[in-house]
Design an enzyme around this catalytic site. Structure first.
Site, PDB file in Angstrom:
ATOM      1  NE  ARG A  48      -3.566  -2.404   2.783  1.00 21.58           N
ATOM      2  CZ  ARG A  48      -3.345  -3.323   3.450  1.00 21.58           C
ATOM      3  NH1 ARG A  48      -2.164  -3.499   4.033  1.00 21.58           N
ATOM      4  NH2 ARG A  48      -4.110  -4.269   3.577  1.00 21.58           N
ATOM      5  CE  LYS A  97      -7.711  -1.111   5.651  1.00 26.60           C
ATOM      6  NZ  LYS A  97      -8.412  -1.320   4.361  1.00 26.60           N
ATOM      7  CG  HIS A 128      -4.820   0.245  -3.456  1.00 19.36           C
ATOM      8  ND1 HIS A 128      -4.171   0.061  -2.727  1.00 19.36           N
ATOM      9  CD2 HIS A 128      -5.696  -0.838  -3.593  1.00 19.36           C
ATOM     10  CE1 HIS A 128      -4.460  -0.644  -1.729  1.00 19.36           C
ATOM     11  NE2 HIS A 128      -5.331  -1.203  -2.442  1.00 19.36           N
ATOM     12  NE  ARG A 158      -2.972  -4.055  -1.263  1.00 21.14           N
ATOM     13  CZ  ARG A 158      -2.417  -4.835  -0.061  1.00 21.14           C
ATOM     14  NH1 ARG A 158      -1.063  -5.017  -0.061  1.00 21.14           N
ATOM     15  NH2 ARG A 158      -3.247  -5.408   1.002  1.00 21.14           N
ATOM     16  CG  HIS A 187      -6.247  -9.332   1.996  1.00 20.89           C
ATOM     17  ND1 HIS A 187      -6.468  -9.823   0.495  1.00 20.89           N
ATOM     18  CD2 HIS A 187      -6.217  -7.937   1.798  1.00 20.89           C
ATOM     19  CE1 HIS A 187      -6.430  -8.943  -0.208  1.00 20.89           C
ATOM     20  NE2 HIS A 187      -6.172  -7.904   0.494  1.00 20.89           N
ATOM     21  CE1 TYR A 224      -6.477  -8.094  -6.348  1.00 26.17           C
ATOM     22  CE2 TYR A 224      -6.451  -9.122  -4.188  1.00 26.17           C
ATOM     23  CZ  TYR A 224      -6.317  -8.066  -5.028  1.00 26.17           C
ATOM     24  OH  TYR A 224      -5.949  -6.808  -4.339  1.00 26.17           O
TER      25      TYR A 224
END
Length: 348
Positions: free
Chosen positions: A204, A229, A294, A297, A320, A329
């Site tokens: 990120r 995050k 982004h 990424r 995640h 994805y």
């Protein structure tokens, strides 16, 4: 095209936030306005608060822009609670502004009298009426739920407050050829290094700018991402080719505290400047898609999947919490789709 705009203070600047459902053409038009920027915390584009921009987005003065005295006191209490729980500054700002919007709407009503029905009325008479996005509505719901968990003697039933149905948007992905064009567009080694590291490690923007030289483990070929995050640490593999470029970069720039510093030594590179680095790369590469940092990424994750990397590993690399977040994805990977033969081919 439905949109709405409102005045706000963002990072101590008077700005105009523009909310709308994702639309490539509208984004391209907003980007043409001087000073326009995307905010992840606001989930909106925002512009300088100028007379021209007010006219352009039909900003009307609001009759009430502040909550009641009780509301102001409760927002302060909520902010202190968030701080004590060590929420990030951006989350504190986002949740406080969201709660403020709700309490401004009910400035004539005692907070202890607010019920679940009032949340529904607010959604219909403010959010939907002003064509505000589902993302903004979700922010409001998050703030309301969290706030009322800390306040007693209310008529709110937390579990009965529902979030809006999420749009199932696919992530934007670049081809490997497009990524290569972007990464090779800059001759400036710092600019090239920053974009290359984002793609090669799936970072990120904030994670890249928080990196320090000590986070690069050249012996184990890994990058340590501290306090990412969700306040989680994680490690990602470091390409030997990237490590070679990093050594050249480090020798040339000799950063003091952060791996990538701005003009002032010891201070992290500015996120807005990094966005400009990408914008310049897109112009040089003659790529007209509305690419954001982004996207690199997203492209990293998708290209890993297409190379045969197990989805569980990709989840770990991206940081995640849920595998469902990573599974998106699979919907943009073309590896299996390209093997499907169209029935049209059998006609000729």
């Amino acid at each position: 095209m439905n949109w709405s705009a409102k005045l706000l203070t963002h990072k101590n600047e008077k700005r105009i936030a523009v909310y709308f459902e994702k639309n490539v053409e509208f984004i391209a038009r907003i980007k043409q306005i001087d000073g326009a920027r995307w905010s992840q915390s606001l989930v909106a584009w925002h512009l300088p608060d100028t007379e021209n921009n007010r006219l352009r987005f039909k900003i009307k003065p609001a009759s009430h822009t502040v909550p009641s005295l009780e509301g102001i006191a409760q927002i302060e209490k909520f902010t202190q609670w968030l701080s004590s729980k060590r929420y990030s500054p951006s989350t504190i700002r986002t949740y406080s502004e969201a709660l403020k919007s709700f309490l401004v709407f009910y400035r004539e009503k005692a907070i202890q009298e607010i019920s679940n029905d009032d949340v529904i009325i607010y959604t219909n008479d403010y959010i939907l009426k002003n064509n505000l996005s589902a993302s903004y509505q979700n922010q409001i719901v998050n703030a309301i739920k969290l706030y009322f968990k800390t306040v007693r003697e209310t008529k709110i039933e937390i579990e009965k407050i529902h979030r809006p149905k999420r749009s199932k948007l696919l992530p934007n992905v670049l081809s490997k050829e497009e990524v290569k064009l972007i990464l090779e567009a800059h001759s400036n080694i710092k600019h090239k290094m920053m974009l290359s590291l984002i793609y090669s490690c799936g970072l990120r923007c904030g994670e890249l700018l928080a990196l320090q030289p000590i986070h690069i483990d050249s012996k184990r070929n890994i990058v340590l991402l501290k306090n990412s995050k969700g306040k989680k640490d994680r490690i990602v593999p470091l390409s030997p080719k990237i490590l070679h470029l990093l050594r050249d970069y480090y020798t040339l720039f000799k950063p003091e505290k952060y791996l990538f510093e701005g003009q002032q030594k010891g201070h992290a590179y500015d996120s807005r400047s990094l966005q400009q680095v990408l914008k310049q790369a897109l112009q040089k590469a003659e790529i007209t898609k509305p690419v954001t940092l982004h996207w690199l990424r997203h492209s990293y994750a998708t290209h890993l999947l297409e190379n045969g990397t197990d989805l569980r590993y990709i989840q770990e690399l991206l940081g995640h919490n849920s595998s469902k977040t990573t599974e998106i994805y699979t919907h943009v990977s073309t590896k299996s789709i390209q093997q499907i033969k169209s029935p049209f081919d059998d006609l000729y």
